[in-house]
Scaffold this motif. Structure first.
Motif, short mmCIF file in Angstrom:
data_model
loop_
_atom_site.label_atom_id
_atom_site.label_comp_id
_atom_site.label_asym_id
_atom_site.label_seq_id
_atom_site.Cartn_x
_atom_site.Cartn_y
_atom_site.Cartn_z
N TRP A 36 5.42 -10.53 -2.53
CA TRP A 36 4.37 -10.75 -1.54
C TRP A 36 4.38 -9.68 -0.45
N ASN A 37 5.56 -9.15 -0.12
CA ASN A 37 5.60 -8.13 0.91
C ASN A 37 5.11 -6.77 0.42
N VAL A 38 5.09 -6.56 -0.91
CA VAL A 38 4.41 -5.38 -1.43
C VAL A 38 2.93 -5.44 -1.04
N LEU A 39 2.35 -6.64 -1.21
CA LEU A 39 0.95 -6.84 -0.82
C LEU A 39 0.78 -6.70 0.69
N HIS A 40 1.67 -7.33 1.45
CA HIS A 40 1.56 -7.27 2.91
C HIS A 40 1.67 -5.84 3.42
N GLN A 41 2.60 -5.08 2.86
CA GLN A 41 2.76 -3.69 3.29
C GLN A 41 1.53 -2.86 2.92
N GLY A 42 1.00 -3.09 1.71
CA GLY A 42 -0.20 -2.37 1.30
C GLY A 42 -1.37 -2.65 2.21
N LEU A 43 -1.56 -3.92 2.57
CA LEU A 43 -2.65 -4.28 3.48
C LEU A 43 -2.41 -3.70 4.87
N ALA A 44 -1.16 -3.68 5.30
CA ALA A 44 -0.84 -3.10 6.61
C ALA A 44 -1.18 -1.61 6.63
N ARG A 46 -3.52 -0.17 5.02
CA ARG A 46 -4.97 0.01 5.00
C ARG A 46 -5.66 -0.46 6.28
N THR A 47 -5.05 -1.44 6.96
CA THR A 47 -5.73 -2.05 8.11
C THR A 47 -5.23 -1.54 9.45
N GLY A 48 -4.04 -0.96 9.47
CA GLY A 48 -3.46 -0.53 10.75
C GLY A 48 -2.72 -1.64 11.47
N LEU A 49 -2.72 -2.85 10.92
CA LEU A 49 -1.95 -3.95 11.49
C LEU A 49 -0.49 -3.78 11.12
N PHE A 163 0.71 -2.58 -4.65
CA PHE A 163 1.07 -1.22 -5.04
C PHE A 163 -0.13 -0.29 -4.97
N LEU A 164 -1.28 -0.78 -5.46
CA LEU A 164 -2.49 0.03 -5.42
C LEU A 164 -2.95 0.31 -3.99
N LEU A 165 -2.59 -0.60 -3.07
CA LEU A 165 -2.95 -0.42 -1.66
C LEU A 165 -1.94 0.44 -0.91
#
Length: 215
Positions: A36-44, A46-49, A163-165
């Motif tokens: 899940w943190n792979v996803l969280h890091q990828g979103l971070a 992309r979003t700057g959060l 990963f893609l993010l």
């Protein structure tokens, strides 16, 4: 407040804080994150959060999915959404990036083992499952599919998407996948809380059978 409730509350919040710390260690190791943190890091990325802020937002979104699944949250479920993300961001602010395998590997191993201990503490407290575990058990109940199949499908999806993010997938991701189950089971026995003489009606005590805490 009865002593056993105090102990369970201490375990709950100690487990959640340590989970955030362990996740921060995995980030700083640079060798791969839990699914899940792979996803969280990828979103971070992309979003700057911050990754902790993304963790909180994703956890809240997953919790909304409980409504059609008729899942019932507990104190631990709601606390999970906020405490882990806050603890993770605080730890990331204190722990610098690791450079070289002599530092990265110990950070990775410490992160995985601490994550197992945190999982045992949190789940053994019996204040309700985390949002992501509840999603899996809810899907299991509604679809009739095995928890193993649902968990694998969900986690493969979040890892690939993350990963893609831009999320980090590596040897740490694999190590986490193969070791977190045995570690969590061991620490669940270590931190098991004896049942109270009378069932409490104040907090939820359900624990997802066959599920392991995931972020």
């Amino acid at each position: 407040m009865p002593d056993h409730v105090v102990r369970r509350l201490v375990q709950l919040y100690a487990g959640l804080v340590l989970y955030g710390v362990s996740s921060a260690l995995l980030v700083r190791s640079g060798l791969g994150l839990e699914p899940w943190n792979v996803l969280h890091q990828g979103l971070a990325e992309r979003t700057g959060l911050s990754i902790g802020e993304v963790l909180i937002l994703v956890g809240a979104a997953v919790l909304l999915l409980w409504i059609p699944l008729r899942q019932r949250p507990g104190l631990g479920t709601v606390s999970n959404v906020f405490v882990i993300g806050i603890a993770m961001d605080a730890s990331l602010a204190l722990v610098p990036d690791a450079h070289g395998y002599t530092v990265q590997v110990p950070l990775l191993v410490a992160g995985v083992v601490l994550n197992g201990a945190a999982t045992g503490l949190y789940i053994a407290a019996r204040f309700g499952p985390g949002p992501r575990d509840g999603l899996m058990t809810g899907l299991h109940r509604r679809t009739g599919r095995s928890i193993r199949l649902i968990r694998t499908g969900v986690e493969v999806t979040v890892v690939v998407t993350g990963f893609l993010l831009g999320g980090t997938v590596g040897v740490g991701t694999l190590l986490y996948a193969v070791s977190i189950g045995p570690l969590a089971q061991f620490f669940l026995r270590v931190f098991a809380v004896p049942p109270a003489p009378e069932r409490s009606t104040v907090v939820a005590t359900g624990t997802p059978r066959g599920a392991i805490l995931r972020r």
